[in-house]
Write a protein that holds these residues in place. Structure first.
Motif, PDB file in Angstrom:
ATOM      1  N   VAL A 180       5.415  17.608   7.395  1.00  0.00           N
ATOM      2  CA  VAL A 180       4.912  16.270   7.082  1.00  0.00           C
ATOM      3  C   VAL A 180       5.394  15.260   8.120  1.00  0.00           C
ATOM      4  O   VAL A 180       6.553  15.300   8.554  1.00  0.00           O
ATOM      5  N   LEU A 181       4.514  14.333   8.485  1.00  0.00           N
ATOM      6  CA  LEU A 181       4.866  13.208   9.344  1.00  0.00           C
ATOM      7  C   LEU A 181       4.616  11.914   8.587  1.00  0.00           C
ATOM      8  O   LEU A 181       3.511  11.684   8.089  1.00  0.00           O
ATOM      9  N   ASP A 182       5.641  11.082   8.484  1.00  0.00           N
ATOM     10  CA  ASP A 182       5.509   9.728   7.943  1.00  0.00           C
ATOM     11  C   ASP A 182       5.337   8.805   9.141  1.00  0.00           C
ATOM     12  O   ASP A 182       6.300   8.451   9.820  1.00  0.00           O
ATOM     13  N   LEU A 183       4.100   8.429   9.408  1.00  0.00           N
ATOM     14  CA  LEU A 183       3.734   7.705  10.631  1.00  0.00           C
ATOM     15  C   LEU A 183       3.754   6.201  10.368  1.00  0.00           C
ATOM     16  O   LEU A 183       3.090   5.715   9.455  1.00  0.00           O
ATOM     17  N   CYS A 194      -4.308  17.462   6.788  1.00  0.00           N
ATOM     18  CA  CYS A 194      -4.935  16.327   6.117  1.00  0.00           C
ATOM     19  C   CYS A 194      -4.112  15.069   6.351  1.00  0.00           C
ATOM     20  O   CYS A 194      -2.875  15.121   6.394  1.00  0.00           O
ATOM     21  N   VAL A 195      -4.801  13.946   6.522  1.00  0.00           N
ATOM     22  CA  VAL A 195      -4.167  12.633   6.652  1.00  0.00           C
ATOM     23  C   VAL A 195      -4.431  11.843   5.381  1.00  0.00           C
ATOM     24  O   VAL A 195      -5.561  11.813   4.886  1.00  0.00           O
ATOM     25  N   TYR A 196      -3.389  11.211   4.846  1.00  0.00           N
ATOM     26  CA  TYR A 196      -3.555  10.264   3.753  1.00  0.00           C
ATOM     27  C   TYR A 196      -3.151   8.899   4.263  1.00  0.00           C
ATOM     28  O   TYR A 196      -2.008   8.687   4.694  1.00  0.00           O
ATOM     29  N   LEU A 197      -4.107   7.976   4.232  1.00  0.00           N
ATOM     30  CA  LEU A 197      -3.932   6.655   4.815  1.00  0.00           C
ATOM     31  C   LEU A 197      -4.193   5.594   3.750  1.00  0.00           C
ATOM     32  O   LEU A 197      -5.220   5.638   3.071  1.00  0.00           O
ATOM     33  N   ALA A 198      -3.275   4.661   3.609  1.00  0.00           N
ATOM     34  CA  ALA A 198      -3.435   3.561   2.651  1.00  0.00           C
ATOM     35  C   ALA A 198      -3.590   2.255   3.423  1.00  0.00           C
ATOM     36  O   ALA A 198      -2.893   2.011   4.405  1.00  0.00           O
ATOM     37  N   SER A 199      -4.520   1.416   2.968  1.00  0.00           N
ATOM     38  CA  SER A 199      -4.805   0.182   3.703  1.00  0.00           C
ATOM     39  C   SER A 199      -5.471  -0.844   2.795  1.00  0.00           C
ATOM     40  O   SER A 199      -6.046  -0.505   1.762  1.00  0.00           O
ATOM     41  N   LYS A 200      -5.397  -2.088   3.222  1.00  0.00           N
ATOM     42  CA  LYS A 200      -6.195  -3.136   2.589  1.00  0.00           C
ATOM     43  C   LYS A 200      -7.614  -3.093   3.151  1.00  0.00           C
ATOM     44  O   LYS A 200      -7.860  -2.557   4.235  1.00  0.00           O
ATOM     45  N   CYS A 248       0.820  -1.211   0.000  1.00  0.00           N
ATOM     46  CA  CYS A 248       0.000   0.000   0.000  1.00  0.00           C
ATOM     47  C   CYS A 248       0.860   1.271   0.000  1.00  0.00           C
ATOM     48  O   CYS A 248       0.366   2.344  -0.359  1.00  0.00           O
ATOM     49  N   THR A 249       2.116   1.139   0.394  1.00  0.00           N
ATOM     50  CA  THR A 249       3.027   2.279   0.290  1.00  0.00           C
ATOM     51  C   THR A 249       3.082   2.780  -1.144  1.00  0.00           C
ATOM     52  O   THR A 249       3.032   3.986  -1.403  1.00  0.00           O
ATOM     53  N   PHE A 250       3.172   1.859  -2.078  1.00  0.00           N
ATOM     54  CA  PHE A 250       3.259   2.244  -3.486  1.00  0.00           C
ATOM     55  C   PHE A 250       1.926   2.760  -4.017  1.00  0.00           C
ATOM     56  O   PHE A 250       1.889   3.629  -4.893  1.00  0.00           O
ATOM     57  N   ASP A 251       0.829   2.243  -3.465  1.00  0.00           N
ATOM     58  CA  ASP A 251      -0.483   2.795  -3.831  1.00  0.00           C
ATOM     59  C   ASP A 251      -0.541   4.273  -3.476  1.00  0.00           C
ATOM     60  O   ASP A 251      -1.043   5.100  -4.250  1.00  0.00           O
ATOM     61  N   LEU A 252      -0.037   4.602  -2.298  1.00  0.00           N
ATOM     62  CA  LEU A 252      -0.091   5.990  -1.833  1.00  0.00           C
ATOM     63  C   LEU A 252       0.855   6.883  -2.638  1.00  0.00           C
ATOM     64  O   LEU A 252       0.499   8.017  -3.001  1.00  0.00           O
ATOM     65  N   ILE A 253       2.041   6.372  -2.956  1.00  0.00           N
ATOM     66  CA  ILE A 253       2.969   7.137  -3.794  1.00  0.00           C
ATOM     67  C   ILE A 253       2.346   7.415  -5.163  1.00  0.00           C
ATOM     68  O   ILE A 253       2.438   8.531  -5.689  1.00  0.00           O
ATOM     69  N   ASP A 300       0.999  19.631   8.658  1.00  0.00           N
ATOM     70  CA  ASP A 300       0.039  19.904   7.588  1.00  0.00           C
ATOM     71  C   ASP A 300      -0.444  18.600   6.967  1.00  0.00           C
ATOM     72  O   ASP A 300      -1.611  18.492   6.572  1.00  0.00           O
ATOM     73  N   LEU A 301       0.460  17.621   6.866  1.00  0.00           N
ATOM     74  CA  LEU A 301       0.135  16.331   6.259  1.00  0.00           C
ATOM     75  C   LEU A 301       0.690  15.207   7.116  1.00  0.00           C
ATOM     76  O   LEU A 301       1.847  15.250   7.549  1.00  0.00           O
ATOM     77  N   ILE A 302      -0.133  14.203   7.368  1.00  0.00           N
ATOM     78  CA  ILE A 302       0.330  12.972   8.004  1.00  0.00           C
ATOM     79  C   ILE A 302       0.083  11.847   7.009  1.00  0.00           C
ATOM     80  O   ILE A 302      -1.036  11.660   6.533  1.00  0.00           O
ATOM     81  N   LEU A 303       1.145  11.112   6.692  1.00  0.00           N
ATOM     82  CA  LEU A 303       1.097  10.027   5.719  1.00  0.00           C
ATOM     83  C   LEU A 303       1.288   8.710   6.455  1.00  0.00           C
ATOM     84  O   LEU A 303       2.199   8.591   7.288  1.00  0.00           O
ATOM     85  N   THR A 304       0.455   7.729   6.168  1.00  0.00           N
ATOM     86  CA  THR A 304       0.588   6.455   6.860  1.00  0.00           C
ATOM     87  C   THR A 304       0.051   5.323   5.995  1.00  0.00           C
ATOM     88  O   THR A 304      -0.972   5.470   5.328  1.00  0.00           O
ATOM     89  N   SER A 305       0.757   4.212   5.994  1.00  0.00           N
ATOM     90  CA  SER A 305       0.390   3.073   5.147  1.00  0.00           C
ATOM     91  C   SER A 305       0.400   1.781   5.950  1.00  0.00           C
ATOM     92  O   SER A 305       1.367   1.493   6.669  1.00  0.00           O
ATOM     93  N   GLU A 306      -0.671   1.021   5.838  1.00  0.00           N
ATOM     94  CA  GLU A 306      -0.812  -0.300   6.458  1.00  0.00           C
ATOM     95  C   GLU A 306      -0.556  -0.266   7.962  1.00  0.00           C
ATOM     96  O   GLU A 306       0.146  -1.106   8.519  1.00  0.00           O
ATOM     97  N   THR A 307      -1.160   0.717   8.605  1.00  0.00           N
ATOM     98  CA  THR A 307      -1.036   0.851  10.064  1.00  0.00           C
ATOM     99  C   THR A 307      -2.341   0.511  10.782  1.00  0.00           C
ATOM    100  O   THR A 307      -2.406   0.613  12.003  1.00  0.00           O
TER     101      THR A 307
END
Length: 353
Positions: A164-167, A299-305, A144-149, A269-276
């Motif tokens: 930016v925070l990469d959480l 804004c938060v951008y979150l990627a997940s299954k 999902c990291t690549f989905d978000l990229i 301003d932005l929090i990015l997180t994938s599969e958390t």
């Protein structure tokens, strides 16, 4: 092809690494490899992934009711003055023009004593990619990291002058993309200190040095070559790296560290997180961390299954949890229906502009 940062890097000047297709990444030791045998179905509760790609299925033998949330103390990881030391004996590869350390080599080094937490040996002995409260999957790059990229590019997300925070950063590729997008500052957080020291920091250093060398040469086409010059210990850090801070520890502990620190801190301003969001037991801590650290108009951008087998979490369960808390508004802005359904969610405060 991969290359070894055994520094000095100038020895590798003619070894230009191949850019890997992201669907074929081999990111960890074969002893961790698992292929899903489930067939994909239409509902969130029964979808499974038959893809052979590594880093695609977070599962755990324990049921969620047996898992206990662990408050691992927070720690800030300083960037050493000698950047050569960070990349020493690291084998680097590329994907989407981003450098990342070869995870198998890191795991071997950790088994030889470089892992103070012992997470690699525990992961191997338990045959698990996740050990709640001990190891939370940071030694893989999950798909999902690549989905978000990809979504950042498709939606033309702007990082210029953003904080930016990469959480739950793992390899830190989301934060590195933000750095390349001219973010004002980027912070990286992962549960495990070993992940920050052995993976995130080296990846950030390699990508920042590459960018600095490319800008210095005026040639943007040489993006797949490694940084070529040995950086002396006395030199200042690359400009991009001065924008970075690195933290390990549980989310609420990192939040407390940031909010109570003597260092200047402004919310993100932005929090990015994938599969958390694979484990529902973590939803409260994640929600509160986002609420505490996100700027009021952020804004938060979150990627997940859609669903994580064995641990029970997933995008729709998390969406329901967020709705019940009534703090954020959410929107699923992209659905990927290849194999196991995956989603990109956007979150913002309900009272934001």
């Amino acid at each position: 092809m991969s290359f070894r940062f055994n520094f000095s890097i100038d020895e590798n000047e003619n070894n230009e690494p191949d850019t890997h297709d992201k669907t074929d990444l081999q990111l960890h030791s074969p002893k961790h490899t698992r292929e899903s045998t489930e067939k994909s179905k239409q509902t969130a509760d029964t979808i499974a992934d038959s893809s052979p790609r590594l880093g695609t299925d977070k599962q755990q033998d324990e049921t969620p009711s047996k898992q206990k949330f662990c408050f691992k103390a927070a720690k800030e990881h300083n960037i050493p003055e000698d950047l050569n030391k960070i990349l020493e004996n690291k084998v680097m590869e590329t994907v989407s023009d981003l450098y990342y350390v070869n995870m198998s080599v890191v795991e071997m080094a950790c088994l030889d004593g470089a892992d103070g937490e012992g997470i690699v040996s525990k992961s191997v002995s338990s045959h698990s990619d996740l050990i709640p409260g001990v190891y939370e999957g940071g030694l893989k790059i999950w798909e999902c990291t690549f989905d978000l990229i990809d979504y950042f590019s498709e939606a033309e997300i702007q990082f210029t002058n953003k904080t930016v925070l990469d959480l739950g950063c793992g390899a830190g590729l989301l934060g590195i993309v933000a750095l390349r997008g001219k973010a004002e500052k980027v912070h990286f957080q992962d549960y495990n200190s070993t992940v920050i020291d052995e993976i995130t920091l080296p990846n950030a250093v390699a990508n920042c040095m590459k960018a600095g060398n490319r800008m210095g040469s005026g040639d943007d086409k040489k993006t797949s070559k490694p940084p070529l010059k040995r950086r002396r210990k006395a030199e200042c850090l690359p400009d991009m790296l001065t924008k970075c801070r690195f933290f390990s520890g549980e989310w609420s502990e990192v939040s407390q560290l940031l909010l109570s620190s003597n260092k200047p801190f402004s919310k993100y301003d932005l929090i990015l997180t994938s599969e958390t969001i694979y484990n529902p037991e973590y939803y409260g801590a994640l929600h509160d961390t986002l609420a505490q650290l996100l700027d009021k108009n952020g804004c938060v951008y979150l990627a997940s299954k859609a669903h994580y087998f064995g641990v029970g979490g997933g995008i729709y369960l998390f969406e329901k949890f967020i709705e019940e808390r009534n703090v954020f508004r959410t929107s699923i802005v992209k659905i990927i229906d290849k194999g196991l359904q995956r989603c990109i969610m956007e979150m913002a405060f309900k009272d934001s502009s």
